[in-house]
Design a protein around this motif. Structure first.
Motif, PDB file in Angstrom:
ATOM      1  N   LEU A  59       0.851  -1.188   0.000  1.00 52.22           N
ATOM      2  CA  LEU A  59       0.000   0.000   0.000  1.00 52.22           C
ATOM      3  C   LEU A  59       0.889   1.241   0.000  1.00 52.22           C
ATOM      4  O   LEU A  59       1.872   1.320   0.741  1.00 52.22           O
ATOM      5  CB  LEU A  59      -0.907   0.010   1.229  1.00 52.22           C
ATOM      6  N   PRO A  63      -5.137   3.726   4.141  1.00 51.50           N
ATOM      7  CA  PRO A  63      -6.429   3.867   3.470  1.00 51.50           C
ATOM      8  C   PRO A  63      -7.096   5.194   3.845  1.00 51.50           C
ATOM      9  O   PRO A  63      -7.020   5.642   4.991  1.00 51.50           O
ATOM     10  CB  PRO A  63      -7.232   2.674   4.004  1.00 51.50           C
ATOM     11  N   THR A  67     -12.602   6.128   0.060  1.00 48.32           N
ATOM     12  CA  THR A  67     -11.912   5.723  -1.163  1.00 48.32           C
ATOM     13  C   THR A  67     -11.613   4.231  -1.123  1.00 48.32           C
ATOM     14  O   THR A  67     -11.722   3.583  -0.082  1.00 48.32           O
ATOM     15  CB  THR A  67     -10.588   6.490  -1.343  1.00 48.32           C
ATOM     16  N   SER A  69      -8.621   1.411  -1.813  1.00 45.88           N
ATOM     17  CA  SER A  69      -7.175   1.235  -1.972  1.00 45.88           C
ATOM     18  C   SER A  69      -6.887  -0.155  -2.501  1.00 45.88           C
ATOM     19  O   SER A  69      -7.538  -1.126  -2.101  1.00 45.88           O
ATOM     20  CB  SER A  69      -6.457   1.430  -0.622  1.00 45.88           C
TER      21      SER A  69
END
Length: 393
Positions: A59, A63, A67, A69
């Protein structure tokens, strides 16, 4: 010192053969020279909750609310207390685990991975009909992790005894316990009373009290291994090293982990202290690294190594673990430790002084490598994106 790893990039997951085949492999035994007739049947006993861990890595950031991710890598593996149990077993210690398992597919997978895959004794564990396994989703980014967990307490009739531990824990050389402020666990006193050496860590005190008097089981422990923030809050010290010395008023051996700085330890019985810097690595997933550190330290303590060597070994095993997916299945075995030692010695730019800190491996590994090369699957079984392929070749 830096540590490289032969693993491939994010999103690549490896698994070796069937779990049953792994179970048949003989175990490397770091305590072979110390074993004698009449020894306890187990080297280490532990109890706790087993989770199914689902880990997302790669990532770019945390997060963001509202939204979606996408993670570049994903792995699943047994988690919770399974992290510690697997780390101990992979270092060759005879490990007994008491835990409740759900009778769903998650629980079956975790049981199989631990008993058949790692050779962990589950004779004091049980499968609970109709209870679903606890689950943790872990997201790794920027060297840290964020977790979301879900689970229910098992039915009262299914709980082994208070806190899930057998009323009379099996006789073992050592036990690893996680202390809870204000909640003593009777099995700890019973285990200590039969000669088991207790190694304890502790979680964050949500009450905000940070009162050592609330950790009543600390009186039964040989070693306490908090992180720097926990150690300073419990002692009121402004420095983690001072906190370690203050903790020796409550426990014979205090080990404080310092994150990127390494670890510091003080042994009240000998007056000895030691500090070892961390190994610089590119971390993929830090899940379970603290458990692997404790497992490495317990191994070195039971083998009666010098304090600094125990710290160095614990830090090494933790550093190797963060370069793989998952808490439990990221734990290194002896073949990986040997491969690391061989590899770092071949790096021309490596600091000779840093290498000296790990020179104790030269005397240790030759006695273990023949068994390791013959018995240990290579590479080790690792976390996979889905548990659906758990029994495939």
């Amino acid at each position: 010192m830096t540590a490289s790893n032969a693993s491939t990039g994010e999103g690549h997951h490896r698994q070796t053969g069937k779990a049953g085949q792994i179970c048949q492999a003989a175990r490397v035994d770091p305590l072979a020279a110390r074993r004698a007739p009449g020894d306890p049947p187990w080297d280490v006993y532990l109890t706790g909750t087993v989770f199914l861990d689902i880990i997302f890595t790669g990532l770019d950031s945390a997060p963001v609310r509202g939204t979606e991710s996408w993670a570049r890598g994903m792995g699943s593996s047994p988690g919770g207390v399974a992290n510690m149990a697997t780390a101990l077993a992979r270092l060759g210690l005879r490990t007994s685990l008491a835990a409740a398992f759900g009778d769903d597919h998650y629980g079956e997978y975790c049981w199989d991975a631990l008993e058949q895959g790692e050779g962990i004794d589950l004779s004091v564990s049980r499968s609970v009909p109709g209870w679903h396994s606890p689950v943790t989703v872990s997201m790794a980014y920027e060297g840290e992790r964020t977790m979301v967990s879900h689970g229910h307490e098992p039915p009262v009739e299914a709980v082994l005894t208070q806190e899930g531990a057998p009323e009379h824990p099996p006789h073992a050389r050592a036990a690893v316990a996680s202390l809870t402020p204000g909640k003593p666990a009777p099995w700890i006193e019973r285990a200590a009373g039969q000669g088991t050496r207790i190694f304890a860590d502790v979680g964050w005190d949500d009450t905000g009290a940070w009162d050592l008097a609330g950790l009543t089981d600390l009186a039964h422990c040989e070693a306490f291994l908090p992180n720097a923030e926990e150690a300073m809050r419990y002692t009121g010290a402004t420095c983690p090293r001072a906190a370690a010395h203050a903790l020796t008023a409550y426990v014979p051996l205090a080990v404080v982990t310092l994150g990127a700085e390494g670890a510091y330890a003080v042994d009240r019985r000998t007056g000895e202290s030691a500090e070892v810097p961390a190994i610089a690595v590119e971390a993929l997933d830090p899940t379970g690294a603290g458990d692997v550190f404790v497992a490495g330290f317990v191994t070195g303590t039971l083998a009666d190594w010098p304090l600094a060597d125990r710290l160095a070994f614990a830090g090494l095993t933790a550093a190797l673990s963060v370069q793989e997916f998952g808490g439990s299945l990221s734990a290194p075995g002896w073949s990986e430790i040997a491969a690391w030692w061989s590899r770092v010695q071949s790096v021309e730019s490596q600091d000779p002084e840093a290498l000296l800190r790990y020179a104790f491996l030269d005397a240790l590994l030759p006695t273990l490598l023949p068994a390791a090369e013959e018995a240990t699957p290579w590479p080790l079984r690792r976390a996979v994106p889905t548990i659906g392929f758990g029994r495939s070749a």
